[in-house]
Design a protein around this motif. Structure first.
Motif, PDB file in Angstrom:
ATOM      1  N   MET A   1       0.870  -1.175   0.000  1.00  0.00           N
ATOM      2  CA  MET A   1       0.000   0.000   0.000  1.00  0.00           C
ATOM      3  C   MET A   1       0.908   1.227   0.000  1.00  0.00           C
ATOM      4  SD  MET A   1      -3.022   0.672   2.764  1.00  0.00           S
ATOM      5  CE  MET A   1      -4.122  -0.577   2.122  1.00  0.00           C
ATOM      6  N   THR A   2       0.548   2.233  -0.755  1.00  0.00           N
ATOM      7  CA  THR A   2       1.403   3.433  -0.783  1.00  0.00           C
ATOM      8  C   THR A   2       0.563   4.703  -0.929  1.00  0.00           C
ATOM      9  OG1 THR A   2       3.280   4.538  -1.848  1.00  0.00           O
ATOM     10  CG2 THR A   2       1.779   3.357  -3.309  1.00  0.00           C
ATOM     11  N   THR A   3       1.164   5.792  -0.463  1.00  0.00           N
ATOM     12  CA  THR A   3       0.504   7.099  -0.612  1.00  0.00           C
ATOM     13  C   THR A   3       1.049   7.849  -1.825  1.00  0.00           C
ATOM     14  OG1 THR A   3       2.156   8.138   0.814  1.00  0.00           O
ATOM     15  CG2 THR A   3       0.147   7.348   1.877  1.00  0.00           C
ATOM     16  N   ARG A   4       2.037   7.274  -2.512  1.00  0.00           N
ATOM     17  CA  ARG A   4       2.568   8.005  -3.664  1.00  0.00           C
ATOM     18  C   ARG A   4       1.588   7.863  -4.838  1.00  0.00           C
ATOM     19  NH1 ARG A   4       4.059   5.037  -7.826  1.00  0.00           N
ATOM     20  NH2 ARG A   4       5.529   3.291  -7.709  1.00  0.00           N
ATOM     21  N   ALA A   5       1.670   8.808  -5.768  1.00  0.00           N
ATOM     22  CA  ALA A   5       0.744   8.804  -6.905  1.00  0.00           C
ATOM     23  C   ALA A   5       1.093   7.660  -7.856  1.00  0.00           C
ATOM     24  CB  ALA A   5       0.839  10.135  -7.639  1.00  0.00           C
ATOM     25  N   PRO A   6       0.094   7.061  -8.472  1.00  0.00           N
ATOM     26  CA  PRO A   6       0.366   5.994  -9.449  1.00  0.00           C
ATOM     27  C   PRO A   6       1.129   6.536 -10.644  1.00  0.00           C
ATOM     28  CG  PRO A   6      -2.020   6.325  -9.149  1.00  0.00           C
ATOM     29  CD  PRO A   6      -1.344   7.323  -8.300  1.00  0.00           C
ATOM     30  N   ARG A   7       2.074   5.729 -11.145  1.00  0.00           N
ATOM     31  CA  ARG A   7       2.768   6.105 -12.386  1.00  0.00           C
ATOM     32  C   ARG A   7       1.986   5.525 -13.546  1.00  0.00           C
ATOM     33  NH1 ARG A   7       8.234   4.175  -9.698  1.00  0.00           N
ATOM     34  NH2 ARG A   7       8.543   5.928  -8.285  1.00  0.00           N
TER      35      ARG A   7
ATOM     36  N   VAL B   1      -2.337   2.149   9.889  1.00  0.00           N
ATOM     37  CA  VAL B   1      -1.281   2.135  10.909  1.00  0.00           C
ATOM     38  C   VAL B   1      -1.910   2.042  12.291  1.00  0.00           C
ATOM     39  CG1 VAL B   1       0.595   3.468  11.993  1.00  0.00           C
ATOM     40  CG2 VAL B   1       0.335   3.481   9.495  1.00  0.00           C
ATOM     41  N   GLU B   2      -2.943   2.892  12.502  1.00  0.00           N
ATOM     42  CA  GLU B   2      -3.571   2.950  13.832  1.00  0.00           C
ATOM     43  C   GLU B   2      -4.198   1.632  14.256  1.00  0.00           C
ATOM     44  OE1 GLU B   2      -6.265   6.256  14.740  1.00  0.00           O
ATOM     45  OE2 GLU B   2      -4.715   7.531  13.814  1.00  0.00           O
ATOM     46  N   ARG B   3      -4.839   0.947  13.303  1.00  0.00           N
ATOM     47  CA  ARG B   3      -5.432  -0.328  13.709  1.00  0.00           C
ATOM     48  C   ARG B   3      -4.465  -1.506  13.535  1.00  0.00           C
ATOM     49  NH1 ARG B   3      -8.053  -2.953   9.313  1.00  0.00           N
ATOM     50  NH2 ARG B   3      -8.334  -1.652   7.477  1.00  0.00           N
ATOM     51  N   GLY B   4      -3.177  -1.199  13.443  1.00  0.00           N
ATOM     52  CA  GLY B   4      -2.148  -2.250  13.439  1.00  0.00           C
ATOM     53  C   GLY B   4      -2.246  -3.176  12.253  1.00  0.00           C
ATOM     54  N   ASN B   5      -2.635  -2.642  11.109  1.00  0.00           N
ATOM     55  CA  ASN B   5      -2.825  -3.495   9.946  1.00  0.00           C
ATOM     56  C   ASN B   5      -1.623  -3.526   8.984  1.00  0.00           C
ATOM     57  OD1 ASN B   5      -4.216  -5.318   8.303  1.00  0.00           O
ATOM     58  ND2 ASN B   5      -4.917  -3.673   6.954  1.00  0.00           N
ATOM     59  N   PHE B   6      -0.424  -3.236   9.518  1.00  0.00           N
ATOM     60  CA  PHE B   6       0.742  -3.387   8.632  1.00  0.00           C
ATOM     61  C   PHE B   6       1.700  -4.429   9.191  1.00  0.00           C
ATOM     62  CE2 PHE B   6      -0.408   0.902   6.964  1.00  0.00           C
ATOM     63  CZ  PHE B   6      -0.565   0.508   5.643  1.00  0.00           C
TER      64      PHE B   6
ATOM     65  N   TYR C   1       0.273  -1.703  -6.744  1.00  0.00           N
ATOM     66  CA  TYR C   1       0.156  -1.146  -5.387  1.00  0.00           C
ATOM     67  C   TYR C   1      -1.324  -0.957  -5.058  1.00  0.00           C
ATOM     68  CZ  TYR C   1       5.112   0.237  -5.276  1.00  0.00           C
ATOM     69  OH  TYR C   1       6.480   0.235  -5.280  1.00  0.00           O
ATOM     70  N   PHE C   2      -1.583  -0.812  -3.783  1.00  0.00           N
ATOM     71  CA  PHE C   2      -2.860  -0.218  -3.380  1.00  0.00           C
ATOM     72  C   PHE C   2      -2.581   1.265  -3.157  1.00  0.00           C
ATOM     73  CE2 PHE C   2      -3.163  -4.626  -1.803  1.00  0.00           C
ATOM     74  CZ  PHE C   2      -4.303  -5.016  -2.475  1.00  0.00           C
ATOM     75  N   PHE C   3      -3.131   2.109  -4.016  1.00  0.00           N
ATOM     76  CA  PHE C   3      -2.891   3.549  -3.898  1.00  0.00           C
ATOM     77  C   PHE C   3      -3.938   4.155  -2.971  1.00  0.00           C
ATOM     78  CE2 PHE C   3      -1.138   2.260  -8.007  1.00  0.00           C
ATOM     79  CZ  PHE C   3       0.162   2.735  -7.888  1.00  0.00           C
ATOM     80  N   VAL C   4      -3.480   4.753  -1.890  1.00  0.00           N
ATOM     81  CA  VAL C   4      -4.414   5.326  -0.913  1.00  0.00           C
ATOM     82  C   VAL C   4      -3.964   6.728  -0.498  1.00  0.00           C
ATOM     83  CG1 VAL C   4      -5.094   3.059   0.016  1.00  0.00           C
ATOM     84  CG2 VAL C   4      -3.172   4.321   1.060  1.00  0.00           C
ATOM     85  N   SER C   5      -4.862   7.437   0.159  1.00  0.00           N
ATOM     86  CA  SER C   5      -4.519   8.754   0.701  1.00  0.00           C
ATOM     87  C   SER C   5      -3.737   8.572   2.003  1.00  0.00           C
ATOM     88  CB  SER C   5      -5.807   9.519   1.002  1.00  0.00           C
ATOM     89  OG  SER C   5      -6.502   8.858   2.047  1.00  0.00           O
ATOM     90  N   LYS C   6      -3.083   9.677   2.426  1.00  0.00           N
ATOM     91  CA  LYS C   6      -2.351   9.618   3.692  1.00  0.00           C
ATOM     92  C   LYS C   6      -3.275   9.274   4.852  1.00  0.00           C
ATOM     93  CE  LYS C   6       1.792  12.105   2.696  1.00  0.00           C
ATOM     94  NZ  LYS C   6       2.897  12.948   3.114  1.00  0.00           N
ATOM     95  N   GLU C   7      -4.493   9.822   4.807  1.00  0.00           N
ATOM     96  CA  GLU C   7      -5.446   9.572   5.893  1.00  0.00           C
ATOM     97  C   GLU C   7      -5.763   8.080   5.986  1.00  0.00           C
ATOM     98  OE1 GLU C   7      -5.799  11.973   3.548  1.00  0.00           O
ATOM     99  OE2 GLU C   7      -5.035  13.468   4.985  1.00  0.00           O
ATOM    100  N   GLU C   8      -6.030   7.503   4.816  1.00  0.00           N
ATOM    101  CA  GLU C   8      -6.371   6.071   4.801  1.00  0.00           C
ATOM    102  C   GLU C   8      -5.192   5.241   5.301  1.00  0.00           C
ATOM    103  OE1 GLU C   8      -8.210   2.706   1.786  1.00  0.00           O
ATOM    104  OE2 GLU C   8      -8.240   4.810   1.147  1.00  0.00           O
ATOM    105  N   PHE C   9      -3.979   5.621   4.839  1.00  0.00           N
ATOM    106  CA  PHE C   9      -2.780   4.884   5.253  1.00  0.00           C
ATOM    107  C   PHE C   9      -2.643   4.917   6.773  1.00  0.00           C
ATOM    108  CE2 PHE C   9       1.563   3.729   5.921  1.00  0.00           C
ATOM    109  CZ  PHE C   9       1.920   2.915   4.849  1.00  0.00           C
ATOM    110  N   LEU C  10      -2.836   6.119   7.341  1.00  0.00           N
ATOM    111  CA  LEU C  10      -2.648   6.264   8.794  1.00  0.00           C
ATOM    112  C   LEU C  10      -3.712   5.508   9.583  1.00  0.00           C
ATOM    113  CD1 LEU C  10      -1.476   9.986   8.859  1.00  0.00           C
ATOM    114  CD2 LEU C  10      -0.100   7.928   9.299  1.00  0.00           C
TER     115      LEU C  10
ATOM    116  N   TYR D   1       4.470   7.121   2.110  1.00  0.00           N
ATOM    117  CA  TYR D   1       4.395   5.947   2.975  1.00  0.00           C
ATOM    118  C   TYR D   1       4.243   4.698   2.120  1.00  0.00           C
ATOM    119  CZ  TYR D   1       2.998   9.522   6.417  1.00  0.00           C
ATOM    120  OH  TYR D   1       2.931  10.623   7.206  1.00  0.00           O
ATOM    121  N   TYR D   2       4.873   3.637   2.591  1.00  0.00           N
ATOM    122  CA  TYR D   2       4.743   2.320   1.967  1.00  0.00           C
ATOM    123  C   TYR D   2       4.514   1.300   3.070  1.00  0.00           C
ATOM    124  CZ  TYR D   2       6.953   4.335  -2.194  1.00  0.00           C
ATOM    125  OH  TYR D   2       7.243   5.096  -3.287  1.00  0.00           O
TER     126      TYR D   2
END
Lengths: 207, 207
Positions: free
Chosen positions: A38-44, A65-70, A53-62, A80-81
């Motif tokens: 999963m990444t917050t960088r823009a798709p090429r 992180v918060e629910r320990g899903n990495f 990748y799973f392209f997501v926003s920073k909010e979604e990524f965080l 973020y990756y």
């Protein structure tokens, strides 16, 4: 006894050891597949969501992180990756082996979250060979090569945390050893043996 | 990283599963050799001391028992049989893998004395297949075959103590899996990793 559940394989090793090529060899077996980050960088151009990748926003990524899903996550140049745990588990439950080509620091994060992951360390036969492989690429300056060699030795210092060592001298032999490791891991006596025993007991009673 | 020290492999499984044939396949690799048992029974014609068995007196055998020098031992028809620990260790230290074709009870004794032994359980694909293999031999009465099948199920109940399961359906595949297990075991990260790390560190300093 082929177990239905797949296994997570972490493949690490210094840059230039050929772990990418070994992974490609392993992916020829269609029970094996790469983990998707999963990444917050823009798709090429040409990159596909859910495949590259799973392209997501920073909010979604965080949120993940918060629910320990990495299984592991890191920041590279403000992006973020991470490897989403739920996606990996879903695929293991479908019987697929998931391969994760990741650096040693990431591998240790994975092991902490999922101790049943199998960690394979790809080693060059020697630093001299690693140096000549890096030089052979012709893409990096001497300074970068020196940094990579020094980083390689630092990574090797953590080898005790890994499960298996594959020395990549001759590629075909190294890939074959990696395949043997996966076959052997699949033949390990499972923690729960009752299903195995029951199969034979029931046949005995049925006879 | 090929480790210099060999490993002890215990190969068990119900009578008729073909473990003898699998062992023969493994012995084609000259790093592997069979363990030689010690016995108090008289040598038969052509049997060579130190190759087929170590032939000893009861007194000598009991001395080995007293000083705890057996990985396992048992009595069969008034004769003693055992696997001498010192001989096995000597061969492991010379870098040979030692194979021990032994029943499950013996395998568990070995594991208790030498926890680093690798225990492989050879399973038939089903009891029906095992039955037809035993009947195919044409050497045993129906009563004996029933006893063997019942003993097989009792042995399988102890499978949780073993490390690997090899289902012998197609011999060549089973032998190949056993070879993969040995290759993977040899690629395991050793308990002492300093020699591995030092090799690369010294090369770095030397450069």
């Amino acid at each position: 006894m082929s177990q239905n559940r797949g296994k997570l394989y972490v493949i690490s090793g210094p840059s230039g050891t050929g772990k990418g090529t070994i992974c490609k060899e392993l992916l020829k077996d269609n029970r094996n597949e790469f983990s998707v980050s999963m990444t917050t960088r823009a798709p090429r151009e040409g990159e596909v969501h859910g495949k590259d990748y799973f392209f997501v926003s920073k909010e979604e990524f965080l949120e993940h992180v918060e629910r320990g899903n990495f299984l592991e996550h890191a920041t590279v140049f403000d992006n973020y990756y991470g490897t989403p745990k739920d996606m990996v588990i879903k695929r293991l439950e479908r019987g697929r082996n998931v391969l994760l080509d990741i650096d040693v620091q990431g591998g240790l994060q994975v092991k902490a979250v999922m101790p049943e992951a199998v960690l394979i360390f790809i080693l060059p036969p020697s630093l001299a060979v690693l140096r000549s492989r890096l030089e052979g690429r012709g893409t990096e300056t001497q300074e970068v090569i020196e940094k990579r060699l020094s980083k390689a030795v630092n990574e090797i210092k953590l080898i005790g945390e890994y499960d298996y060592i594959v020395v990549n001298d001759v590629l075909e032999e190294a890939a074959d050893l990696a395949r043997s490791i996966m076959k052997a891991e699949n033949a390990k006596v499972p923690e729960k043996v009752m299903p195995v025993i029951r199969k034979y007991e029931q046949e005995e009673k049925g006879e």
